[in-house]
Design a protein around this motif. Sequence first.
Motif, PDB file in Angstrom:
ATOM      1  N   GLU A 132      41.688  12.431  80.562  1.00 28.85           N
ATOM      2  CA  GLU A 132      42.442  13.545  81.130  1.00 28.85           C
ATOM      3  C   GLU A 132      43.029  14.453  80.052  1.00 28.85           C
ATOM      4  OE1 GLU A 132      42.548  14.519  84.318  1.00 28.85           O
ATOM      5  OE2 GLU A 132      41.168  12.872  84.698  1.00 28.85           O
ATOM      6  N   SER A 133      42.847  14.107  78.790  1.00 29.68           N
ATOM      7  CA  SER A 133      43.316  14.921  77.660  1.00 29.68           C
ATOM      8  C   SER A 133      44.762  15.367  77.853  1.00 29.68           C
ATOM      9  CB  SER A 133      42.410  16.133  77.463  1.00 29.68           C
ATOM     10  OG  SER A 133      41.113  15.738  77.196  1.00 29.68           O
ATOM     11  N   THR A 134      45.639  14.410  78.013  1.00 28.03           N
ATOM     12  CA  THR A 134      47.031  14.731  78.277  1.00 28.03           C
ATOM     13  C   THR A 134      47.771  15.243  77.047  1.00 28.03           C
ATOM     14  OG1 THR A 134      47.627  12.415  77.926  1.00 28.03           O
ATOM     15  CG2 THR A 134      47.237  13.117  80.206  1.00 28.03           C
ATOM     16  N   ALA A 135      47.303  14.934  75.835  1.00 29.30           N
ATOM     17  CA  ALA A 135      47.983  15.382  74.620  1.00 29.30           C
ATOM     18  C   ALA A 135      46.996  16.135  73.735  1.00 29.30           C
ATOM     19  CB  ALA A 135      48.560  14.189  73.868  1.00 29.30           C
ATOM     20  N   ALA A 136      47.386  17.332  73.316  1.00 29.64           N
ATOM     21  CA  ALA A 136      46.509  18.168  72.489  1.00 29.64           C
ATOM     22  C   ALA A 136      46.203  17.518  71.144  1.00 29.64           C
ATOM     23  CB  ALA A 136      47.142  19.540  72.282  1.00 29.64           C
ATOM     24  N   GLU A 137      47.114  16.718  70.621  1.00 30.69           N
ATOM     25  CA  GLU A 137      46.899  16.098  69.316  1.00 30.69           C
ATOM     26  C   GLU A 137      46.135  14.772  69.408  1.00 30.69           C
ATOM     27  OE1 GLU A 137      50.704  14.754  71.071  1.00 30.69           O
ATOM     28  OE2 GLU A 137      49.982  16.744  70.594  1.00 30.69           O
ATOM     29  N   ARG A 144      43.223  12.736  69.157  1.00 27.30           N
ATOM     30  CA  ARG A 144      41.894  12.882  68.548  1.00 27.30           C
ATOM     31  C   ARG A 144      40.786  12.318  69.449  1.00 27.30           C
ATOM     32  NH1 ARG A 144      41.430  11.724  62.595  1.00 27.30           N
ATOM     33  NH2 ARG A 144      40.761  13.858  62.313  1.00 27.30           N
ATOM     34  N   ALA A 145      41.001  11.143  70.014  1.00 27.68           N
ATOM     35  CA  ALA A 145      39.988  10.543  70.880  1.00 27.68           C
ATOM     36  C   ALA A 145      39.737  11.417  72.114  1.00 27.68           C
ATOM     37  CB  ALA A 145      40.400   9.138  71.301  1.00 27.68           C
ATOM     38  N   GLY A 146      40.789  11.985  72.678  1.00 24.70           N
ATOM     39  CA  GLY A 146      40.640  12.873  73.835  1.00 24.70           C
ATOM     40  C   GLY A 146      39.859  14.121  73.484  1.00 24.70           C
ATOM     41  N   ARG A 147      40.134  14.674  72.306  1.00 19.16           N
ATOM     42  CA  ARG A 147      39.399  15.878  71.864  1.00 19.16           C
ATOM     43  C   ARG A 147      37.927  15.569  71.627  1.00 19.16           C
ATOM     44  NH1 ARG A 147      41.923  20.529  69.425  1.00 19.16           N
ATOM     45  NH2 ARG A 147      40.018  20.503  68.238  1.00 19.16           N
ATOM     46  N   VAL A 148      37.642  14.435  70.985  1.00 20.49           N
ATOM     47  CA  VAL A 148      36.249  14.047  70.742  1.00 20.49           C
ATOM     48  C   VAL A 148      35.536  13.843  72.074  1.00 20.49           C
ATOM     49  CG1 VAL A 148      34.764  12.204  69.839  1.00 20.49           C
ATOM     50  CG2 VAL A 148      36.644  13.087  68.452  1.00 20.49           C
ATOM     51  N   PHE A 149      36.195  13.169  73.007  1.00 23.53           N
ATOM     52  CA  PHE A 149      35.620  12.954  74.336  1.00 23.53           C
ATOM     53  C   PHE A 149      35.288  14.288  74.996  1.00 23.53           C
ATOM     54  CE2 PHE A 149      36.021  12.419  78.926  1.00 23.53           C
ATOM     55  CZ  PHE A 149      35.193  11.315  79.149  1.00 23.53           C
ATOM     56  N   ASP A 150      36.240  15.208  74.967  1.00 24.95           N
ATOM     57  CA  ASP A 150      36.023  16.530  75.570  1.00 24.95           C
ATOM     58  C   ASP A 150      34.864  17.263  74.902  1.00 24.95           C
ATOM     59  OD1 ASP A 150      38.167  16.025  77.210  1.00 24.95           O
ATOM     60  OD2 ASP A 150      39.534  17.419  76.208  1.00 24.95           O
ATOM     61  N   LEU A 151      34.806  17.245  73.581  1.00 22.96           N
ATOM     62  CA  LEU A 151      33.728  17.934  72.857  1.00 22.96           C
ATOM     63  C   LEU A 151      32.363  17.331  73.157  1.00 22.96           C
ATOM     64  CD1 LEU A 151      35.458  18.589  69.412  1.00 22.96           C
ATOM     65  CD2 LEU A 151      34.868  20.286  71.169  1.00 22.96           C
ATOM     66  N   VAL A 152      32.290  16.019  73.252  1.00 19.60           N
ATOM     67  CA  VAL A 152      31.022  15.365  73.574  1.00 19.60           C
ATOM     68  C   VAL A 152      30.562  15.762  74.972  1.00 19.60           C
ATOM     69  CG1 VAL A 152      29.946  13.116  74.063  1.00 19.60           C
ATOM     70  CG2 VAL A 152      31.281  13.431  71.972  1.00 19.60           C
TER      71      VAL A 152
END
Length: 151
Positions: free
Chosen positions: A19-24, A26-34
Amino acid sequence: MGFKRFYDRVHQRMYEIVESTAAEDRAGRVFDLVIMGLIVLNLVAVILETVPWLYDTYADLFFFFEFVSVAVFTVEYLLRIWSITAGPRFSDPLLGRLRYAMTPLALIDFWAILPAYLPLIITIDLRFMRALRLFRLFRIFKFSRYVKSMR
């Protein structure tokens, strides 16, 4: 650490990632980019499949890519359904998941993978199946989860 505590930590962390709850995060950002990269590649593949000589030459590659994409999108969808109860809005284990499954973004995720599974459930005329494959274009709407201007 007991199993329940471990499960709760994994459950919460998976929610934070998908759900990418925090902008910082890293794992959430990588997940979103993939996921966004896979969406773009799927749209390119759908377009390239319409070129007869490309499709005839690389049909096996297109099939393999579709298989892998559906697998990744299915895992993503299931992770979202499973982890959504860690958030306050959908915290009820059954009703929360059902309510989430009826949200526009969850329905888009579902419709993006459904055409791959329909032939396993029911017998479908090949002409109808070709029309259903157009539902793969629903994957572009998955971008609305990641790009605010598309919302």
